[in-house]
Write a protein that holds these residues in place. Structure first.
Motif, PDB file in Angstrom:
ATOM      1  N   LYS A  81       0.877  -1.170   0.000  1.00 30.91           N
ATOM      2  CA  LYS A  81       0.000   0.000   0.000  1.00 30.91           C
ATOM      3  C   LYS A  81       0.915   1.220   0.000  1.00 30.91           C
ATOM      4  O   LYS A  81       1.916   1.254   0.724  1.00 30.91           O
ATOM      5  N   ALA A  82       0.582   2.188  -0.839  1.00 26.64           N
ATOM      6  CA  ALA A  82       1.438   3.370  -0.988  1.00 26.64           C
ATOM      7  C   ALA A  82       0.635   4.641  -0.764  1.00 26.64           C
ATOM      8  O   ALA A  82      -0.521   4.739  -1.179  1.00 26.64           O
ATOM      9  N   GLU A  83       1.255   5.585  -0.120  1.00 29.24           N
ATOM     10  CA  GLU A  83       0.678   6.913   0.107  1.00 29.24           C
ATOM     11  C   GLU A  83       1.714   7.953  -0.295  1.00 29.24           C
ATOM     12  O   GLU A  83       2.912   7.733  -0.154  1.00 29.24           O
ATOM     13  N   TRP A  84       1.231   9.088  -0.789  1.00 25.13           N
ATOM     14  CA  TRP A  84       2.118  10.213  -1.055  1.00 25.13           C
ATOM     15  C   TRP A  84       1.395  11.488  -0.692  1.00 25.13           C
ATOM     16  O   TRP A  84       0.182  11.562  -0.715  1.00 25.13           O
ATOM     17  N   GLU A  85       2.180  12.498  -0.333  1.00 23.04           N
ATOM     18  CA  GLU A  85       1.584  13.750   0.145  1.00 23.04           C
ATOM     19  C   GLU A  85       2.492  14.917  -0.169  1.00 23.04           C
ATOM     20  O   GLU A  85       3.704  14.837  -0.045  1.00 23.04           O
ATOM     21  N   TRP A  86       1.858  16.003  -0.583  1.00 21.88           N
ATOM     22  CA  TRP A  86       2.522  17.248  -0.924  1.00 21.88           C
ATOM     23  C   TRP A  86       3.042  17.966   0.319  1.00 21.88           C
ATOM     24  O   TRP A  86       4.148  18.480   0.338  1.00 21.88           O
ATOM     25  N   ALA A  87       2.240  18.000   1.377  1.00 23.65           N
ATOM     26  CA  ALA A  87       2.609  18.717   2.602  1.00 23.65           C
ATOM     27  C   ALA A  87       3.671  17.935   3.372  1.00 23.65           C
ATOM     28  O   ALA A  87       3.772  16.710   3.255  1.00 23.65           O
ATOM     29  N   GLN A  88       4.433  18.646   4.184  1.00 23.43           N
ATOM     30  CA  GLN A  88       5.465  18.000   4.985  1.00 23.43           C
ATOM     31  C   GLN A  88       4.821  17.096   6.031  1.00 23.43           C
ATOM     32  O   GLN A  88       3.768  17.420   6.583  1.00 23.43           O
ATOM     33  N   PRO A  89       5.439  15.965   6.327  1.00 26.38           N
ATOM     34  CA  PRO A  89       4.858  15.005   7.270  1.00 26.38           C
ATOM     35  C   PRO A  89       4.571  15.586   8.652  1.00 26.38           C
ATOM     36  O   PRO A  89       3.681  15.122   9.337  1.00 26.38           O
ATOM     37  N   ARG A  90       5.299  16.618   9.051  1.00 25.60           N
ATOM     38  CA  ARG A  90       5.058  17.194  10.386  1.00 25.60           C
ATOM     39  C   ARG A  90       3.793  18.055  10.432  1.00 25.60           C
ATOM     40  O   ARG A  90       3.346  18.431  11.497  1.00 25.60           O
ATOM     41  N   ASN A  91       3.224  18.340   9.260  1.00 26.36           N
ATOM     42  CA  ASN A  91       1.983  19.102   9.197  1.00 26.36           C
ATOM     43  C   ASN A  91       0.856  18.279   9.816  1.00 26.36           C
ATOM     44  O   ASN A  91       0.671  17.114   9.458  1.00 26.36           O
ATOM     45  N   PRO A  92       0.082  18.847  10.746  1.00 29.40           N
ATOM     46  CA  PRO A  92      -0.995  18.092  11.403  1.00 29.40           C
ATOM     47  C   PRO A  92      -2.055  17.555  10.432  1.00 29.40           C
ATOM     48  O   PRO A  92      -2.749  16.593  10.748  1.00 29.40           O
ATOM     49  N   LEU A 104       4.225  -4.702   2.400  1.00 26.24           N
ATOM     50  CA  LEU A 104       5.068  -3.514   2.354  1.00 26.24           C
ATOM     51  C   LEU A 104       4.205  -2.267   2.375  1.00 26.24           C
ATOM     52  O   LEU A 104       3.115  -2.241   1.793  1.00 26.24           O
ATOM     53  N   PHE A 105       4.689  -1.224   3.050  1.00 28.11           N
ATOM     54  CA  PHE A 105       3.999   0.062   3.086  1.00 28.11           C
ATOM     55  C   PHE A 105       4.974   1.130   2.613  1.00 28.11           C
ATOM     56  O   PHE A 105       6.128   1.159   3.051  1.00 28.11           O
ATOM     57  N   ILE A 106       4.516   1.977   1.708  1.00 26.17           N
ATOM     58  CA  ILE A 106       5.383   2.952   1.045  1.00 26.17           C
ATOM     59  C   ILE A 106       4.834   4.347   1.281  1.00 26.17           C
ATOM     60  O   ILE A 106       3.641   4.593   1.114  1.00 26.17           O
ATOM     61  N   TYR A 107       5.720   5.286   1.666  1.00 27.86           N
ATOM     62  CA  TYR A 107       5.338   6.679   1.789  1.00 27.86           C
ATOM     63  C   TYR A 107       6.301   7.509   0.950  1.00 27.86           C
ATOM     64  O   TYR A 107       7.519   7.347   1.055  1.00 27.86           O
ATOM     65  N   VAL A 108       5.755   8.401   0.132  1.00 31.92           N
ATOM     66  CA  VAL A 108       6.568   9.318  -0.662  1.00 31.92           C
ATOM     67  C   VAL A 108       6.124  10.733  -0.314  1.00 31.92           C
ATOM     68  O   VAL A 108       4.956  11.089  -0.502  1.00 31.92           O
ATOM     69  N   GLY A 109       7.032  11.521   0.203  1.00 32.74           N
ATOM     70  CA  GLY A 109       6.773  12.938   0.468  1.00 32.74           C
ATOM     71  C   GLY A 109       7.441  13.757  -0.618  1.00 32.74           C
ATOM     72  O   GLY A 109       8.538  13.448  -1.049  1.00 32.74           O
ATOM     73  N   TYR A 110       6.753  14.796  -1.087  1.00 37.90           N
ATOM     74  CA  TYR A 110       7.328  15.597  -2.157  1.00 37.90           C
ATOM     75  C   TYR A 110       7.080  17.060  -1.986  1.00 37.90           C
ATOM     76  O   TYR A 110       6.266  17.482  -1.243  1.00 37.90           O
TER      77      TYR A 110
END
Length: 110
Positions: A76-87, A104-110
């Protein structure tokens, strides 16, 4: 990390620069939609090369579920534009809630 996960990471890294959204001919290089589309297509390309299928916005509104031909969920994959520290960013909570539903779990921050 198992072999398939290492292969996925290697393929993702290789395809990352293919059609990269930041090029001199792009007028607006910071559009969120460009990055979201780029990540989705890179995830799909890497999964395709491993003989897997990518289903977007499924599995509890997960950005991508990667599965085999028998619909066994591999990742399962997630991605997010905002920084991970953003509530407002809840991608880590989504992945944590899916514990046991994938290998497997995938996170992509951009």
């Amino acid at each position: 990390m198992n072999r398939r996960a290492r292969d996925f990471v290697a393929l993702f890294n290789s395809f990352w620069y293919r059609d990269f959204p930041i090029t001199p001919d792009r007028i607006d290089i910071s559009k969120r939609a460009l990055w979201t589309t780029h990540i989705a297509s890179t995830v799909k390309l890497a999964a395709d090369h491993l003989g897997l299928y990518t289903c977007f916005e499924t599995g509890g509104k997960t950005d991508a579920v990667i599965q085999d031909a028998l619909q066994n969920v591999w990742a399962k994959a997630e991605w997010e534009w905002a920084q991970p520290r953003n509530p407002k960013v809840n991608e880590f909570q989504k992945l944590a809630a899916a514990s046991g539903q994938a290998d497997l779990f995938i996170y992509v921050g951009y």
